[in-house]
Design an enzyme around this catalytic site. Structure first.
Site, PDB file in Angstrom:
ATOM      1  N   LYS A 244      40.266  41.361  40.256  1.00 32.67           N
ATOM      2  CA  LYS A 244      40.494  40.680  38.983  1.00 32.67           C
ATOM      3  C   LYS A 244      41.972  40.781  38.565  1.00 32.67           C
ATOM      4  O   LYS A 244      42.700  41.684  38.957  1.00 32.67           O
ATOM      5  CB  LYS A 244      39.596  41.279  37.892  1.00 32.67           C
ATOM      6  CG  LYS A 244      38.094  41.030  38.109  1.00 32.67           C
ATOM      7  CD  LYS A 244      37.716  39.587  37.883  1.00 32.67           C
ATOM      8  CE  LYS A 244      36.250  39.288  38.177  1.00 32.67           C
ATOM      9  NZ  LYS A 244      35.322  39.843  37.195  1.00 32.67           N
ATOM     10  N   ARG A 283      29.688  44.710  42.213  1.00 35.20           N
ATOM     11  CA  ARG A 283      29.847  43.402  42.854  1.00 35.20           C
ATOM     12  C   ARG A 283      31.270  43.319  43.386  1.00 35.20           C
ATOM     13  O   ARG A 283      32.229  43.464  42.622  1.00 35.20           O
ATOM     14  CB  ARG A 283      29.586  42.281  41.850  1.00 35.20           C
ATOM     15  CG  ARG A 283      29.643  40.873  42.446  1.00 35.20           C
ATOM     16  CD  ARG A 283      29.367  39.823  41.374  1.00 35.20           C
ATOM     17  NE  ARG A 283      29.300  38.480  41.939  1.00 35.20           N
ATOM     18  CZ  ARG A 283      30.354  37.673  42.100  1.00 35.20           C
ATOM     19  NH1 ARG A 283      31.563  38.094  41.748  1.00 35.20           N
ATOM     20  NH2 ARG A 283      30.197  36.456  42.616  1.00 35.20           N
TER      21      ARG A 283
END
Length: 302
Positions: A244, A283
């Site tokens: 991210k 995840r």
């Protein structure tokens, strides 16, 4: 340390809490922020999924539409595309064409593998479960398609309810929040309660606070630091921090954020932190590296 749950995903259950489960990402898309276009061909996507199995994955999450920052999504059930700007949302038909062949082929090749479909469209969720998926991972928290909660109730599959602020095309203009953790806790509770009222069984739900989804860079760090507070909701928790942009910002050098290829070690640190704070499922894109980190982190939390 961390609570133990039985996640009912249809004909079987996954035990959550005794060890951390790894959900590996397979994006069958041309434009995902991290790996768009790498696995657009169904055979390539299946081959990648099989490699993730060999690397130690527990769940394969297959998605056919990018919800990266700036992406346009379909506004409501029955809509075919967004009319804003030049970006066009992925239609239901196109998403089905991308994910169903991959799910069906993977189910034929490895019947024991747990498959998740990453979608906010109820029709795609239904077709995916019929093709062999056992979990629906909805980034909208069942809000973008009014049929989703009812569909999940009928399918009796597992589901991930993720928190998102606004829509991807709005993220850059969202006002900052003074206490992002408290806001997400409240909204996750409200959305989970709405799902229960619609008939979704509690033991089929996992909650995800949605790192990066409508949170600016600085709002993600307290989200990670205070992740354990989400146990107050009394649901199993998933964390998706992989690659991210807030990790890239934290790793910036000479005023330049770290690019996606340079975020692996920061990703592993964030994933480990989430496990130590009580995440049940991670995840990730980098399954093999994550699996090694998980084995050490689980010694601490077991």
């Amino acid at each position: 340390m961390r609570p133990v749950f039985e996640w009912q995903i249809g004909s079987r259950a996954l035990q959550l809490g005794k060890r951390t489960l790894i959900m590996g990402v397979v994006n069958v898309t041309p434009d995902s922020f991290s790996d768009g276009g790498l696995h657009l061909d169904p055979e390539t996507a299946v081959a990648h999924a099989l490699q993730l199995v060999a690397d130690g994955v527990d769940i394969i999450d297959i998605g056919g539409e990018s919800t990266r920052p700036g992406a346009t999504v379909i506004a409501s059930a029955g809509a075919s595309a967004s009319s804003s700007g030049t970006k066009v949302a992925v239609s239901e038909r196109e998403e089905l064409d991308r994910v169903i062949p991959v799910i069906a082929s993977l189910r034929r090749k490895r019947s024991e593998v747990v498959i998740s479909v990453d979608t906010y469209k109820a029709a795609v969720a239904r077709a995916a479960v019929e093709a062999g998926a056992e979990i629906v991972n909805d980034v909208s928290g069942f809000r973008w398609d009014s049929r989703m909660a009812k569909t999940l109730t009928e399918l009796k599959c597992g589901a991930v309810l993720m928190h998102m602020r606004g829509r991807p095309e709005e993220w850059r203009t969202l006002p900052p929040v003074a206490d992002i953790v408290t806001l997400i806790k409240r909204e996750l509770r409200e959305r989970a309660d709405a799902a229960l009222m619609a008939g979704v069984k509690r033991d089929r739900l996992v909650l995800d606070p949605g790192f990066g989804f409508g949170k600016n860079h600085e709002e993600n760090y307290p989200l990670l630091k205070r992740f354990a507070e989400f146990h107050d909701l009394c649901y199993p928790l998933m964390a998706g921090v992989s690659r991210k942009s807030f990790i890239g910002r934290a790793l910036a050098r000479d005023g330049k954020d770290a690019g996606i290829p340079d975020r692996l070690y920061g990703t592993l640190a964030a994933e480990t932190a989430a496990i130590l704070k009580g995440a049940h499922v991670i995840r990730t894109h980098d399954v093999k590296a994550c699996a090694d980190a998980v084995r050490i982190a689980d010694i601490v939390v077991s």
